[in-house]
Write an enzyme that holds these catalytic residues in place. Structure first.
Site, mmCIF file in Angstrom:
data_model
loop_
_atom_site.group_PDB
_atom_site.id
_atom_site.type_symbol
_atom_site.label_atom_id
_atom_site.label_comp_id
_atom_site.label_asym_id
_atom_site.label_seq_id
_atom_site.Cartn_x
_atom_site.Cartn_y
_atom_site.Cartn_z
ATOM 1 N N ARG A 127 8.795 -10.232 -25.679
ATOM 2 C CA ARG A 127 7.417 -10.661 -25.369
ATOM 3 C C ARG A 127 7.003 -10.358 -23.938
ATOM 4 O O ARG A 127 6.122 -11.006 -23.380
ATOM 5 C CB ARG A 127 7.210 -12.158 -25.616
ATOM 6 C CG ARG A 127 7.364 -12.551 -27.051
ATOM 7 C CD ARG A 127 6.763 -13.922 -27.280
ATOM 8 N NE ARG A 127 7.227 -14.458 -28.531
ATOM 9 C CZ ARG A 127 8.275 -15.248 -28.650
ATOM 10 N NH1 ARG A 127 8.950 -15.632 -27.589
ATOM 11 N NH2 ARG A 127 8.615 -15.693 -29.837
ATOM 12 N N LYS A 149 -3.123 -0.501 -18.579
ATOM 13 C CA LYS A 149 -3.238 0.017 -19.947
ATOM 14 C C LYS A 149 -1.914 0.662 -20.347
ATOM 15 O O LYS A 149 -1.435 1.576 -19.671
ATOM 16 C CB LYS A 149 -4.352 1.059 -20.038
ATOM 17 C CG LYS A 149 -5.726 0.447 -20.139
ATOM 18 C CD LYS A 149 -6.756 1.500 -20.508
ATOM 19 C CE LYS A 149 -8.132 0.878 -20.629
ATOM 20 N NZ LYS A 149 -9.182 1.891 -20.857
ATOM 21 N N GLU A 191 -9.659 13.657 -11.829
ATOM 22 C CA GLU A 191 -9.803 12.188 -11.869
ATOM 23 C C GLU A 191 -10.006 11.615 -10.458
ATOM 24 O O GLU A 191 -10.658 10.602 -10.285
ATOM 25 C CB GLU A 191 -8.587 11.538 -12.544
ATOM 26 C CG GLU A 191 -8.352 11.997 -13.979
ATOM 27 C CD GLU A 191 -9.001 11.106 -15.053
ATOM 28 O OE1 GLU A 191 -9.627 10.090 -14.711
ATOM 29 O OE2 GLU A 191 -8.861 11.449 -16.242
ATOM 30 N N LYS A 233 -10.012 2.343 -8.269
ATOM 31 C CA LYS A 233 -9.607 1.842 -9.587
ATOM 32 C C LYS A 233 -9.354 0.337 -9.525
ATOM 33 O O LYS A 233 -9.728 -0.416 -10.438
ATOM 34 C CB LYS A 233 -8.359 2.571 -10.092
ATOM 35 C CG LYS A 233 -7.867 1.977 -11.405
ATOM 36 C CD LYS A 233 -7.498 2.945 -12.450
ATOM 37 C CE LYS A 233 -7.376 2.245 -13.790
ATOM 38 N NZ LYS A 233 -6.699 3.030 -14.790
ATOM 39 N N GLU A 243 -11.759 -4.555 -19.964
ATOM 40 C CA GLU A 243 -12.742 -3.571 -20.413
ATOM 41 C C GLU A 243 -13.793 -4.171 -21.335
ATOM 42 O O GLU A 243 -14.064 -3.667 -22.430
ATOM 43 C CB GLU A 243 -12.051 -2.373 -21.087
ATOM 44 C CG GLU A 243 -12.935 -1.141 -21.087
ATOM 45 C CD GLU A 243 -12.213 0.128 -21.509
ATOM 46 O OE1 GLU A 243 -12.091 1.025 -20.675
ATOM 47 O OE2 GLU A 243 -11.759 0.199 -22.667
ATOM 48 N N ARG A 247 -15.486 -1.800 -16.701
ATOM 49 C CA ARG A 247 -14.347 -0.877 -16.633
ATOM 50 C C ARG A 247 -14.625 0.431 -17.376
ATOM 51 O O ARG A 247 -14.008 1.458 -17.104
ATOM 52 C CB ARG A 247 -13.084 -1.563 -17.185
ATOM 53 C CG ARG A 247 -11.839 -0.686 -17.085
ATOM 54 C CD ARG A 247 -10.564 -1.450 -17.355
ATOM 55 N NE ARG A 247 -9.413 -0.576 -17.290
ATOM 56 C CZ ARG A 247 -8.157 -0.976 -17.192
ATOM 57 N NH1 ARG A 247 -7.884 -2.274 -17.146
ATOM 58 N NH2 ARG A 247 -7.158 -0.122 -17.141
ATOM 59 N N ASN A 251 -14.518 5.783 -17.838
ATOM 60 C CA ASN A 251 -14.537 6.783 -18.902
ATOM 61 C C ASN A 251 -15.575 7.878 -18.666
ATOM 62 O O ASN A 251 -15.913 8.620 -19.585
ATOM 63 C CB ASN A 251 -14.787 6.123 -20.264
ATOM 64 C CG ASN A 251 -13.629 5.244 -20.656
ATOM 65 O OD1 ASN A 251 -12.503 5.468 -20.205
ATOM 66 N ND2 ASN A 251 -13.891 4.238 -21.466
ATOM 67 N N HIS A 254 -15.220 11.213 -20.316
ATOM 68 C CA HIS A 254 -14.248 11.055 -21.396
ATOM 69 C C HIS A 254 -14.867 11.169 -22.791
ATOM 70 O O HIS A 254 -14.145 11.443 -23.747
ATOM 71 C CB HIS A 254 -13.526 9.703 -21.277
ATOM 72 C CG HIS A 254 -12.498 9.689 -20.178
ATOM 73 N ND1 HIS A 254 -12.811 9.965 -18.861
ATOM 74 C CD2 HIS A 254 -11.161 9.447 -20.190
ATOM 75 C CE1 HIS A 254 -11.715 9.879 -18.123
ATOM 76 N NE2 HIS A 254 -10.697 9.575 -18.905
ATOM 77 N N HIS A 258 -12.704 13.570 -24.628
ATOM 78 C CA HIS A 258 -11.849 13.188 -25.765
ATOM 79 C C HIS A 258 -12.153 14.040 -26.985
ATOM 80 O O HIS A 258 -11.244 14.437 -27.726
ATOM 81 C CB HIS A 258 -12.088 11.719 -26.142
ATOM 82 C CG HIS A 258 -11.251 10.773 -25.334
ATOM 83 N ND1 HIS A 258 -11.635 9.466 -25.096
ATOM 84 C CD2 HIS A 258 -10.063 10.936 -24.725
ATOM 85 C CE1 HIS A 258 -10.706 8.887 -24.353
ATOM 86 N NE2 HIS A 258 -9.747 9.743 -24.115
ATOM 87 N N HIS A 271 -5.347 16.448 -20.340
ATOM 88 C CA HIS A 271 -6.378 15.417 -20.363
ATOM 89 C C HIS A 271 -7.403 15.616 -19.233
ATOM 90 O O HIS A 271 -8.615 15.625 -19.469
ATOM 91 C CB HIS A 271 -5.705 14.043 -20.267
ATOM 92 C CG HIS A 271 -6.668 12.910 -20.201
ATOM 93 N ND1 HIS A 271 -7.498 12.584 -21.259
ATOM 94 C CD2 HIS A 271 -6.959 12.040 -19.193
ATOM 95 C CE1 HIS A 271 -8.246 11.554 -20.905
ATOM 96 N NE2 HIS A 271 -7.938 11.202 -19.668
#
Ligand code: GLY
Length: 370
Positions: A127, A149, A191, A233, A243, A247, A251, A254, A258, A271
């Site tokens: 956990r 993340k 980025e 960030k 998010e 946040r 993106n 993105h 994506h 990416h």
């Protein structure tokens, strides 16, 4: 708190956690000493891939051993293909074999894949055990190692299974960026510039002045640019760790990025390369929607232009990219949300319904001059 640091130090404080990000050349060789800032020595599992480990593994292990850490190592095959539930299961075995208890850290030494996968294992084993990030790619240093993340891929979607699980400590050694291959470095630099566009006007101006030094990987400026990116960030995740809303500005680039990655089966673009194209096209969209004036768009384009977009692959059509965007739209049960800059250092979320306008913008990339 702990020994002084010659480099930069950033504290990330959210509603639930606080952790430190330390940025300094040659920091990896001091991992053992610095880890004591977060935890008393004991057992640990170091997770890395064969490529990264062959370069930096020994220095990290030696510094940990010198501070009485008892470390076992688990190495995975480099690449996105290892970031699966099966990969995580193997690492749980390694955690058990290493005799970890709930206080023993998982140490992630590597790029984004290692950070995401090791982070996922740390978040779920017993956990949750402490997670220490030692990011070695530019993308991992300025983005994925900070903010919590963590994820693995599912055959039906990238990063589909994961959590927000903040690290206990992030150690960033900008020296490792010197040996990164050029493609990887430029993908990460996209980025870096992103933060200037969406969040930090002063940093954007500094990048305009110093883009040569960034691309030449000038030591002093690399550390400064990584630190400015991490600070940016940190400000974003401090406001909205889970998010819910703000946040999502991270993106920027993105949405189309994506879709480009998905339309090319994640095999053609890195990416950051797809995000670079996505940012350039989002700026075009922002102009079409009158969110952004031509002068500002020109400044953004000229900085992004320093990185040079990867040419589209043979056979890629706007239709194929739109298909992937439509898939996103269904997933979001509504409009496509684009992050669009409205000035330097600021961006907003804009729902866009006009798929023809989006297709037109994508065409400008697929058929330049057409
Ligand atoms: N990479 C985007 C985020 O951390 O939210």
């Amino acid at each position: 708190m702990g020994p002084p640091l010659k480099g930069r130090e950033i504290e990330v404080t959210t509603g639930t956690f606080a952790y430190r990000v330390l940025i300094e050349e040659d920091l990896l060789a001091e991992t053992g000493r610095l880890l004591r800032l977060a935890l008393p020595p004991g057992r640990a599992l170091l997770i890395s891939d064969h490529n990264v480990f062959s370069r930096y593994g020994n220095a990290v292990l030696q510094s940990l051993a010198a501070e009485k850490w008892q470390v076992k190592t688990a190495l995975i095959k480099p690449g996105e293909g290892s970031k699966t539930v099966t990969g995580a299961k193997r690492l749980y075995e390694a955690c058990i074999d290493a005799g970890l208890d709930r206080t023993s850290p998982v140490i992630a030494l590597g790029g984004g894949v290692i950070g995401d996968l090791a982070g996922f294992v740390a978040a779920t084993f017993m956990r949750g055990v402490p997670l220490i990030m030692l990011p070695t790619s530019l993308l991992a240093q300025v983005d994925s190692s900070v903010g919590g993340k963590v994820a693995v891929n599912h055959p039906r979607g990238k990063n589909m299974i994961g959590a927000i699980y903040p690290p206990r400590l992030v150690l960033i050694d900008p020296l490792v960026l010197k040996t990164l291959n050029n493609r990887q470095f430029r993908a990460g630099a996209a980025e870096v510039i992103k933060y200037g566009i969406i969040e930090d006007e002063t940093f954007f101006t500094r990048l305009e002045e110093k883009s040569d030094r960034l691309l030449a990987r000038d030591s002093g400026f690399l550390a400064e640019a990584v630190a400015a990116s991490v600070r940016s960030k940190a400000r974003v995740v401090e406001k909205d760790e889970y998010e819910q809303d703000y946040r999502r500005i991270l993106n920027f680039g993105h949405t189309i990025g994506h879709a480009l990655e998905a339309a090319t089966a994640y095999r053609y673009y890195l990416h950051g390369e797809a995000v670079l194209v996505g940012m350039v096209l989002a700026v075009k969209l922002a102009q079409k929607l009158s969110c952004l004036d031509a002068g500002t768009a020109g400044r953004i384009n000229s900085l992004l232009g320093r990185l040079r977009m990867k040419k589209p692959p043979q056979g890629l059509t706007a239709g194929k990219v739109i298909d992937k965007l439509e898939h996103d739209k269904k997933r979001l049960r509504g409009d496509l949300i684009f992050v669009l800059p409205d000035r330097i250092g600021s961006a907003m979320m804009v729902p866009v319904k006009d798929m023809e306008m989006i297709a037109g913008v994508i065409e400008t990339y697929l058929e330049p001059g057409g």
